[in-house]
Design a protein around this motif. Structure first.
Motif, PDB file in Angstrom:
ATOM      1  N   ALA A 155     -11.524  -5.135   5.785  1.00  0.00           N
ATOM      2  CA  ALA A 155     -10.632  -5.248   4.634  1.00  0.00           C
ATOM      3  C   ALA A 155      -9.502  -6.229   4.902  1.00  0.00           C
ATOM      4  O   ALA A 155      -8.959  -6.835   3.972  1.00  0.00           O
ATOM      5  CB  ALA A 155     -10.074  -3.887   4.268  1.00  0.00           C
ATOM      6  N   ARG A 156      -9.138  -6.424   6.155  1.00  0.00           N
ATOM      7  CA  ARG A 156      -8.054  -7.333   6.513  1.00  0.00           C
ATOM      8  C   ARG A 156      -8.564  -8.670   7.035  1.00  0.00           C
ATOM      9  O   ARG A 156      -7.826  -9.416   7.676  1.00  0.00           O
ATOM     10  CB  ARG A 156      -7.111  -6.663   7.509  1.00  0.00           C
ATOM     11  CG  ARG A 156      -6.463  -5.409   6.931  1.00  0.00           C
ATOM     12  CD  ARG A 156      -5.333  -4.880   7.787  1.00  0.00           C
ATOM     13  NE  ARG A 156      -4.799  -3.637   7.235  1.00  0.00           N
ATOM     14  CZ  ARG A 156      -3.920  -3.563   6.247  1.00  0.00           C
ATOM     15  NH1 ARG A 156      -3.470  -4.686   5.697  1.00  0.00           N
ATOM     16  NH2 ARG A 156      -3.484  -2.390   5.809  1.00  0.00           N
TER      17      ARG A 156
ATOM     18  N   GLU B  19       1.089   6.348   9.415  1.00  0.00           N
ATOM     19  CA  GLU B  19      -0.359   6.343   9.637  1.00  0.00           C
ATOM     20  C   GLU B  19      -0.764   7.644  10.317  1.00  0.00           C
ATOM     21  O   GLU B  19      -0.017   8.194  11.133  1.00  0.00           O
ATOM     22  CB  GLU B  19      -0.778   5.134  10.485  1.00  0.00           C
ATOM     23  CG  GLU B  19      -2.261   4.883  10.473  1.00  0.00           C
ATOM     24  CD  GLU B  19      -2.648   3.436  10.729  1.00  0.00           C
ATOM     25  OE1 GLU B  19      -3.840   3.132  10.593  1.00  0.00           O
ATOM     26  OE2 GLU B  19      -1.769   2.608  11.056  1.00  0.00           O
TER      27      GLU B  19
ATOM     28  N   GLN C 204     -14.067  -0.470   8.666  1.00  0.00           N
ATOM     29  CA  GLN C 204     -13.649  -0.573   7.273  1.00  0.00           C
ATOM     30  C   GLN C 204     -12.299  -1.273   7.149  1.00  0.00           C
ATOM     31  O   GLN C 204     -12.135  -2.187   6.329  1.00  0.00           O
ATOM     32  CB  GLN C 204     -13.587   0.823   6.653  1.00  0.00           C
ATOM     33  CG  GLN C 204     -13.183   0.835   5.189  1.00  0.00           C
ATOM     34  CD  GLN C 204     -13.164   2.247   4.608  1.00  0.00           C
ATOM     35  OE1 GLN C 204     -13.450   3.229   5.296  1.00  0.00           O
ATOM     36  NE2 GLN C 204     -12.829   2.356   3.346  1.00  0.00           N
ATOM     37  N   GLU C 205     -11.321  -0.882   7.958  1.00  0.00           N
ATOM     38  CA  GLU C 205     -10.008  -1.517   7.849  1.00  0.00           C
ATOM     39  C   GLU C 205     -10.022  -2.938   8.385  1.00  0.00           C
ATOM     40  O   GLU C 205      -9.395  -3.834   7.815  1.00  0.00           O
ATOM     41  CB  GLU C 205      -8.942  -0.697   8.580  1.00  0.00           C
ATOM     42  CG  GLU C 205      -7.569  -1.341   8.478  1.00  0.00           C
ATOM     43  CD  GLU C 205      -6.422  -0.400   8.767  1.00  0.00           C
ATOM     44  OE1 GLU C 205      -5.272  -0.883   8.754  1.00  0.00           O
ATOM     45  OE2 GLU C 205      -6.660   0.798   8.993  1.00  0.00           O
TER      46      GLU C 205
ATOM     47  N   TRP D 176      -2.360  -0.223  17.582  1.00  0.00           N
ATOM     48  CA  TRP D 176      -3.358   0.346  16.670  1.00  0.00           C
ATOM     49  C   TRP D 176      -4.663   0.497  17.430  1.00  0.00           C
ATOM     50  O   TRP D 176      -5.347  -0.476  17.730  1.00  0.00           O
ATOM     51  CB  TRP D 176      -3.521  -0.575  15.461  1.00  0.00           C
ATOM     52  CG  TRP D 176      -4.400  -0.063  14.359  1.00  0.00           C
ATOM     53  CD1 TRP D 176      -4.071   0.808  13.373  1.00  0.00           C
ATOM     54  CD2 TRP D 176      -5.777  -0.441  14.113  1.00  0.00           C
ATOM     55  NE1 TRP D 176      -5.136   1.014  12.526  1.00  0.00           N
ATOM     56  CE2 TRP D 176      -6.200   0.257  12.949  1.00  0.00           C
ATOM     57  CE3 TRP D 176      -6.687  -1.288  14.749  1.00  0.00           C
ATOM     58  CZ2 TRP D 176      -7.484   0.118  12.433  1.00  0.00           C
ATOM     59  CZ3 TRP D 176      -7.959  -1.425  14.233  1.00  0.00           C
ATOM     60  CH2 TRP D 176      -8.345  -0.723  13.081  1.00  0.00           C
TER      61      TRP D 176
ATOM     62  N   LYS E 270      -0.199  -3.838  15.190  1.00  0.00           N
ATOM     63  CA  LYS E 270      -0.056  -3.784  13.744  1.00  0.00           C
ATOM     64  C   LYS E 270       1.409  -3.894  13.354  1.00  0.00           C
ATOM     65  O   LYS E 270       2.291  -3.386  14.052  1.00  0.00           O
ATOM     66  CB  LYS E 270      -0.650  -2.477  13.207  1.00  0.00           C
ATOM     67  CG  LYS E 270      -0.933  -2.475  11.706  1.00  0.00           C
ATOM     68  CD  LYS E 270      -1.708  -1.217  11.310  1.00  0.00           C
ATOM     69  CE  LYS E 270      -2.159  -1.251   9.867  1.00  0.00           C
ATOM     70  NZ  LYS E 270      -2.917  -0.032   9.498  1.00  0.00           N
TER      71      LYS E 270
ATOM     72  N   GLN F  76       0.829  -1.192   0.000  1.00  0.00           N
ATOM     73  CA  GLN F  76       0.000   0.000   0.000  1.00  0.00           C
ATOM     74  C   GLN F  76       0.870   1.252   0.000  1.00  0.00           C
ATOM     75  O   GLN F  76       2.044   1.210   0.373  1.00  0.00           O
ATOM     76  CB  GLN F  76      -0.929  -0.003   1.204  1.00  0.00           C
ATOM     77  CG  GLN F  76      -0.236   0.129   2.546  1.00  0.00           C
ATOM     78  CD  GLN F  76      -1.209  -0.002   3.696  1.00  0.00           C
ATOM     79  OE1 GLN F  76      -1.812  -1.051   3.898  1.00  0.00           O
ATOM     80  NE2 GLN F  76      -1.371   1.081   4.464  1.00  0.00           N
TER      81      GLN F  76
ATOM     82  N   LEU G 164     -14.429   4.035  10.395  1.00  0.00           N
ATOM     83  CA  LEU G 164     -13.037   3.897   9.983  1.00  0.00           C
ATOM     84  C   LEU G 164     -12.435   2.579  10.453  1.00  0.00           C
ATOM     85  O   LEU G 164     -11.792   1.860   9.681  1.00  0.00           O
ATOM     86  CB  LEU G 164     -12.212   5.065  10.528  1.00  0.00           C
ATOM     87  CG  LEU G 164     -12.448   6.435   9.897  1.00  0.00           C
ATOM     88  CD1 LEU G 164     -11.732   7.519  10.686  1.00  0.00           C
ATOM     89  CD2 LEU G 164     -11.981   6.442   8.441  1.00  0.00           C
TER      90      LEU G 164
END
Length: 448
Positions: A370-371, A346, A366-367, A418, A424, A55, A363
């Motif tokens: 996605a993971r 970040e 969403q992450e 995180w 993380k 990313q 937020l």
């Protein structure tokens, strides 16, 4: 009747005090010369080919891989550290529980496969009961764990633990592993002081000396905060310690070695002003008075590493008031980080404004999704973050407590907290060509 000591007793007490100070001075003068520090191998190591899933950084300047390390939904997690294993895998450790300082906090671990970059399921290394049984003393709570490679090839694990009171009453417990962290020795107390042996904590990686001893940066919080470096032999015993002069109010020192006799130290500012620094030119036998750097520090921990090419790196929160921005800095061996352009890892969209509760939940969800997190896991992770970082209507985003190392393949690895709900992991090529910086939130000025 009231007893009043005679003049002879007064003279006897005074003589005893003079003798005690004289003996202390003699002991300091008889310190063995400091062994040279172990310096990272010179010459860059080319990283392996990058996978296509990388990313782009928030400021658009570099690329990296990112994965979550911890895998237990709903826990409060913090203070991760890691070590490279002999087969190239990474082992991370951190503490986890219902909240920081709770009685159910444990020391957790997980291992990453470097081929897939995937972290395995976490497991428990130590809990309160295991420490109590090994130490034969009451343990109230556990804290920061630091894992590292010993000069003889074994693994060290140091852990903060408290028997009475808060963190100011803490001490350090250690264990060793001869099989890459699968099994560990019984825990032992690190004796740092003959008086009570309390108020010593650990956060950062150790450095090694050429004679096989280890230099462990530690800090104190009882009455006042300050940093110091312990010198530990192969048996785990403290044989010397040196306080960082002028470090009052500073804590969690990070040591970066630039030559066999030279090293720099950087410390969190407990007064929430600026990153503090010192240096040595005699392999840590003495340290220069602490100085203020140009980087702000919002009372938050820093991480550091020295690459095989000699480049020094710091990971820190470069904002003056919160932990909503996490960045990397680099400089040449023994150089200054003042004026360095940050590598932004970040950041919240607007670090100066708290995030609304609805936006915060969106937020994080969403992450997490996605993971690969399931819906029930997402709800547990978000609930944990809300419990620790949110009020009734708004939340503080947090990316904190970084820890850095370079693996043998040349990659730089960063682990951090995180949103207080997951650990993380970021992996990046430190030799990659940087793109022109784009407008990005939280870009801190390079100097005052």
């Amino acid at each position: 009747m009231n007893f009043r000591p005679s003049g002879a007793v007064d003279r006897l007490v005074a003589a005893a005090l003079v003798l005690a100070f004289a003996l202390a001075g003699w002991k300091i003068s008889q310190r063995t010369p400091a062994s040279p520090l172990t310096v990272p191998l010179s010459g860059p190591v080319a990283p392996v080919a990058k996978p296509p899933s990388q990313q782009l950084s928030p400021d658009g300047r570099f690329r990296f891989d990112a994965q979550f390390v911890s895998s237990s939904p709903g826990q409060a997690v913090h203070a991760a550290s890691m070590v490279e294993l002999n087969d190239g895998r990474l082992r991370a450790v951190w503490f986890s529980g219902s909240r920081e300082g709770a009685g159910d906090v444990t020391i957790q671990t997980a291992v990453m496969d470097p081929a897939s970059l995937r972290w395995g399921a976490e497991s428990t290394l130590f809990d309160r009961n295991k420490l109590q049984q090994g130490l034969w003393r009451y343990v109230k709570k556990l804290g920061n764990p630091v894992i590292a490679r010993a000069p003889d090839g074994a693994l060290w694990l140091w852990m903060v633990n408290v028997s009475l009171g808060g963190w100011a009453g803490s001490s350090i417990t250690w264990a060793r592993s001869a099989d890459e962290g699968f099994t560990w020795s019984a825990p032992h107390r690190l004796v740092t002081s003959p008086f009570l042996n309390i108020s010593t904590l650990v956060k950062a990686a150790p450095v090694n000396f050429e004679n096989g001893e280890t230099g462990l940066p530690v800090y104190h919080e009882f009455v006042t905060k300050f940093g110091e470096v312990l010198r530990i032999n192969s048996a785990g015993q403290v044989i010397d310690k040196v306080r960082i002069p002028g470090s009052r109010g500073s804590l969690q020192p990070v040591v970066l070695v630039s030559a066999s006799e030279k090293a720099q130290i950087y410390m969190r500012a407990g007064n929430a002003t600026a990153l503090m620094a010192s240096h040595t030119t005699d392999a840590g036998k003495t340290w220069a008075p602490t100085q203020v750097t140009a980087w702000p520090n919002p009372d938050s921990a820093v991480g550091g590493a020295v690459t095989n090419a000699g480049t020094q790196w710091l990971a820190l929160n470069p904002a003056p008031r919160n932990r909503e921005v996490l960045a990397l800095l680099q400089t040449a061996a023994g150089g200054s980080f003042d004026g360095a352009t940050p590598w932004l890892v970040e950041s919240s969209a607007n670090p100066q404004v708290r995030t609304s509760l609805t936006e915060y939940e969106r937020l994080l969800s969403q992450e997490l999704k996605a993971r690969g997190a399931r819906e029930d896991e997402v709800q547990a992770y978000v609930a944990s973050a809300r419990r620790q970082l949110c009020g009734d209507q708004s939340c503080s985003q947090e990316f904190s407590y970084p820890y850095l190392l370079q693996s043998r393949d040349g990659y730089l690895h960063l682990v951090y907290t995180w949103h207080r709900t997951r650990i993380k992991h970021v992996r990046l090529d430190p030799l990659q060509n940087l793109q022109a910086a784009q407008a990005a939130p939280g870009h801190a000025p390079a100097s005052k």
